[in-house]
Design an enzyme around this catalytic site. Structure first.
Site, mmCIF file in Angstrom:
data_model
loop_
_atom_site.group_PDB
_atom_site.id
_atom_site.type_symbol
_atom_site.label_atom_id
_atom_site.label_comp_id
_atom_site.label_asym_id
_atom_site.label_seq_id
_atom_site.Cartn_x
_atom_site.Cartn_y
_atom_site.Cartn_z
ATOM 1 N N HIS A 121 -12.405 -23.236 15.526
ATOM 2 C CA HIS A 121 -13.338 -23.202 16.845
ATOM 3 C C HIS A 121 -14.274 -22.120 17.024
ATOM 4 O O HIS A 121 -13.709 -21.358 17.581
ATOM 5 C CB HIS A 121 -11.862 -23.307 17.992
ATOM 6 C CG HIS A 121 -12.377 -24.290 19.245
ATOM 7 N ND1 HIS A 121 -12.667 -24.278 20.488
ATOM 8 C CD2 HIS A 121 -11.762 -25.182 19.229
ATOM 9 C CE1 HIS A 121 -13.010 -24.176 21.205
ATOM 10 N NE2 HIS A 121 -12.181 -25.756 20.638
ATOM 11 N N TYR A 136 -6.245 -22.243 20.396
ATOM 12 C CA TYR A 136 -7.668 -22.119 19.684
ATOM 13 C C TYR A 136 -7.428 -20.346 19.865
ATOM 14 O O TYR A 136 -7.704 -19.788 21.146
ATOM 15 C CB TYR A 136 -8.510 -22.412 20.509
ATOM 16 C CG TYR A 136 -8.631 -23.838 20.135
ATOM 17 C CD1 TYR A 136 -9.091 -24.997 20.973
ATOM 18 C CD2 TYR A 136 -8.190 -24.556 19.112
ATOM 19 C CE1 TYR A 136 -8.951 -26.865 20.879
ATOM 20 C CE2 TYR A 136 -8.547 -25.955 18.651
ATOM 21 C CZ TYR A 136 -8.575 -26.746 19.856
ATOM 22 O OH TYR A 136 -8.967 -28.195 19.279
#
Ligand code: GCO
Ligand code: MG
Length: 398
Positions: A206, A156
């Site tokens: 994210h 992420y």
């Protein structure tokens, strides 16, 4: 009347994530239920909420009164709709659905309204350090029969190598939002040309982009026809969805961080997203998730319940029973659990050709080997990956 006799939290860590499973035992010998209460970053707080607050309040109550117990459990602490208490309530709620199914001799999806489909299509995760590594992993997964693959590169927030940080910055998980868009566009372009149009690609931002950069990123992605783009904004920036929605047809998924109906209600009524992605234990269990699914169905929005490795197998079973019933099922995230997790949680299904099937056993159909669970206690290390920072050291949402 069958009564609640005891409520306790089982904490175990068969892999990366701390898992929390609530066990509700009853006045009927041998009759118990299991529910997921997994909030991996605050597992011990959830355990206290279950055992110090819910257990004394629930002991002696009628196991059949699932809705009444859910409503009263949410109100009983006065302040409500937060992640710790919601997870604790979810553990009890899912366990009561498990018990009701066992008493009825039916799988939970039958109690929700019966099968609407034969199986739930799943998506799995491909990651890598560069586009070709991601592509290699994606091809491995499609060779296993999966037709939906989430593609990330460098985890992420994207690759952190080469970031220019001031010499005095504190330790943390660094990323550069301004590098993210171009790097991920290149990766997704490579993936689309590698796997072709027959494979569904998904991507999880994210909440790592500045909102206006997320708008541009989603627009740039339109040409690649993603199955969905997840968490383009943080929940706190959900007001940007209307800006994005007016400019872009990339399908959007949001919800794993949501706790409160005020978060998902405007996105659903405004048709600002395409998939609801809540972490079912984070909103309080099967009871609220059933309501959200029906509400979303009225607005043409599909379900894609959160299903990472920090959802317990009991939680995955709850997702699956919701998926068998919901008219607006979209897709189910699948973390590919370890063999130890399968051994610890008998009844956890394995995907076949990218599909998950429920058995027809009563309740949620999942057990737990408590002895084995006790052999893998939760560690108390301080979470590192959520200490995310921008290159200059500014704290950033993980
Ligand atoms: C996902 C999620 C997870 C979360 C994790 C947080 O889409 O599966 O983003 O990977 O990061 O559940 O603990
Ligand atoms: Mg996510």
């Amino acid at each position: 009347m069958v009564k609640i006799a005891d409520v306790r939290a089982i904490l175990t860590q068969p892999g990366r994530a701390r898992l929390t499973v609530v066990k509700v035992t009853t006045s009927e010998p041998g009759l118990f239920g299991l529910g997921c209460a997994t909030f991996t970053q605050r597992a011990f707080a959830v355990q206290a909420a279950v055992e110090r607050h819910l257990a004394p309040f629930l002991t002696g109550r009628d196991v059949d009164r699932i809705e009444e117990i859910w409503q009263m459990s949410m109100n009983h602490g006065y302040w409500r709709n937060g992640p710790v208490l919601n997870n604790a309530v979810s553990g009890v709620d899912q366990a009561l659905w498990d018990i009701k199914g066992k008493r009825a001799g039916m799988p939970v999806y039958q109690l929700l309204g019966g099968r609407t489909r034969e199986a739930a299509a799943t998506y799995v995760h491909a990651d890598g350090r560069d586009p070709q590594e991601v592509a290699d992993r994606a091809v491995e997964l499609t060779d296993q029969g999966f037709r939906h693959v989430r593609v990330q590169m460098g985890g992420y927030g994207g690759p952190a190598d080469g970031l220019r940080l001031p010499p005095t910055v504190p330790s943390g998980n660094y990323f550069d939002p301004r590098r993210y868009g171009p790097a991920m566009l290149g990766m997704i372009d490579h993936l689309r040309s590698t796997v072709g149009d027959g494979i569904e690609l998904l991507h999880d931002v994210h909440e790592r982009l500045h909102p206006i950069d997320a708008v541009q990123f989603a627009k740039d992605l339109e040409q690649y026809r993603l199955f969905f783009l997840e968490d383009p904004f943080a929940p706190e920036d959900a007001g940007w969805f209307s800006t994005l929605r007016r400019q872009c047809a990339t399908p959007l998924a949001m919800g794993e961080l949501f706790n409160n109906p005020h978060e998902w209600r405007p996105l659903i009524t405004g048709r600002l997203i395409d998939f609801v992605r809540m972490h079912v234990s984070q909103i309080g269990g099967i009871t609220p998730a059933r309501g959200v699914a029906s509400f979303a169905a009225m607005f043409g929005i599909r379900t894609a319940w959160h299903g990472p490795d920090d959802t317990s197998p009991v939680g995955h079973a709850a997702n699956l029973h919701l998926n068998m019933w919901a008219p607006n099922f979209g897709i189910q995230e699948w973390p590919q659990p370890s063999d130890l997790t399968y051994e610890m949680f008998p009844g956890l299904p394995r995907p076949v050709d990218g599909y998950l099937y429920t058995g027809d056993g009563p309740g949620l159909g999942i057990g737990i080997d408590e002895k084995l669970a006790a052999e893998h206690p939760c560690d108390e290390t301080v979470e590192q990956w959520t200490q995310t920072r921008l290159p200059d050291g500014t704290p950033a949402r993980p």
